[in-house]
Design a protein around this motif. Sequence first.
Motif, mmCIF file in Angstrom:
data_model
loop_
_atom_site.group_PDB
_atom_site.id
_atom_site.type_symbol
_atom_site.label_atom_id
_atom_site.label_comp_id
_atom_site.label_asym_id
_atom_site.label_seq_id
_atom_site.Cartn_x
_atom_site.Cartn_y
_atom_site.Cartn_z
ATOM 1 N N UNK A 60 0.856 -1.197 0.000
ATOM 2 C CA UNK A 60 0.000 0.000 0.000
ATOM 3 C C UNK A 60 0.887 1.241 0.000
ATOM 4 N N UNK A 61 0.619 2.156 -0.925
ATOM 5 C CA UNK A 61 1.353 3.421 -0.953
ATOM 6 C C UNK A 61 0.573 4.560 -0.321
ATOM 7 N N UNK A 62 -0.617 4.270 0.193
ATOM 8 C CA UNK A 62 -1.424 5.294 0.851
ATOM 9 C C UNK A 62 -1.290 5.150 2.355
ATOM 10 N N UNK A 121 2.597 9.484 2.384
ATOM 11 C CA UNK A 121 1.902 10.740 2.122
ATOM 12 C C UNK A 121 2.745 11.932 2.579
ATOM 13 N N UNK A 122 3.416 11.769 3.709
ATOM 14 C CA UNK A 122 4.263 12.854 4.223
ATOM 15 C C UNK A 122 5.360 13.190 3.223
ATOM 16 N N UNK A 123 6.032 12.179 2.681
ATOM 17 C CA UNK A 123 7.098 12.427 1.707
ATOM 18 C C UNK A 123 6.559 13.127 0.462
ATOM 19 N N UNK A 124 5.397 12.705 0.009
ATOM 20 C CA UNK A 124 4.785 13.321 -1.178
ATOM 21 C C UNK A 124 4.446 14.785 -0.902
ATOM 22 N N UNK A 125 3.924 15.071 0.272
ATOM 23 C CA UNK A 125 3.561 16.452 0.625
ATOM 24 C C UNK A 125 4.796 17.327 0.729
ATOM 25 N N UNK A 126 5.905 16.766 1.239
ATOM 26 C CA UNK A 126 7.129 17.545 1.364
ATOM 27 C C UNK A 126 7.693 17.915 -0.005
ATOM 28 N N UNK A 127 7.502 17.052 -0.996
ATOM 29 C CA UNK A 127 7.982 17.352 -2.347
ATOM 30 C C UNK A 127 7.178 18.488 -2.985
ATOM 31 N N UNK A 128 5.886 18.556 -2.644
ATOM 32 C CA UNK A 128 5.016 19.589 -3.205
ATOM 33 C C UNK A 128 5.253 20.938 -2.519
ATOM 34 N N UNK A 129 5.555 20.885 -1.223
ATOM 35 C CA UNK A 129 5.696 22.122 -0.444
ATOM 36 C C UNK A 129 6.883 22.960 -0.919
#
Length: 282
Positions: free
Chosen positions: A267-269, A274-282
């Motif tokens: 599972x990737x959710x 999610x934290x790593x994905x959000x840090x890339x967007x921020x």
Amino acid sequence: MPAAARIGAEARLSGFRHVQRLAYECAEAVAAQLKPGVTEREAARMQRDWLRERGVRDWFHLPFAWFGDRTAFTGFRVPLQFFPTNRRLEAGMPFILDMAPVHNGFTADIGYSGCLGLNPVHNRLLADLETHRALILREVRERRPLREIYESVDRLMIRQGYANRHRAYPFGVIAHKIDQVKERRWSPSVLGFGTQALRGLASDVLHGHRDGWSPLWSPYKFSDHPPHPGLWAVEPHLGFRGTGAKFEEILVVTDSRDPEQSAFWLDDDLPHVRRWAEEKVA
């Protein structure tokens, strides 16, 4: 793979995915309730109560909670030191919640790292765990021996400036196999571990010894073999000067010749992903 077998395999993975998500939901719910003064024992009980309210009656192991320098297993020498204590949470202190519920016969084993307030060291540890998740998947797909992958994780930790804290676990394991167990309304535990799950792991140890593999992924010779098909609860654990952080989640290993199907995270959710994905967007 025949259609019926494929459907059966997908249904089985869905069962494991459900209980893993349930465990992470529990971790997030309990983490949101933690405040200064809460003890490790209280946090462990909060996890047990939350899961029992949602139908969990059996465990691979009962919930753990570690606060402060205990997240890095500072001074741990014997297994009893892993059990929750009266250590109280303080502002800025890291914590780890670790639980392994069995639900509808499916097993999960997860680790959730958090902090009560700001802690730059802890944030760095969490961010640096992402490369370990990618490395482990890549080398499992390459069918490198488990012992060799373990050493790769060690080398990456050293380059990052961290200490290997999963080496403090019994047998130094970074992972172990999990499986389905017979569903029961209640199952006894021994030293915090469910007897059904222990019997299953012991059976794997015996069969694996006969066939040349081990259900324990360790730095020792008995793990000097390619990844064995099945579900593995994987937990790279970083430590730095009394602060520890890890994730633990299920890695699926198959006998497929397709690299992407030969191994994949169930599972990737999940919160850390999610934290790593959000840090890339921020």
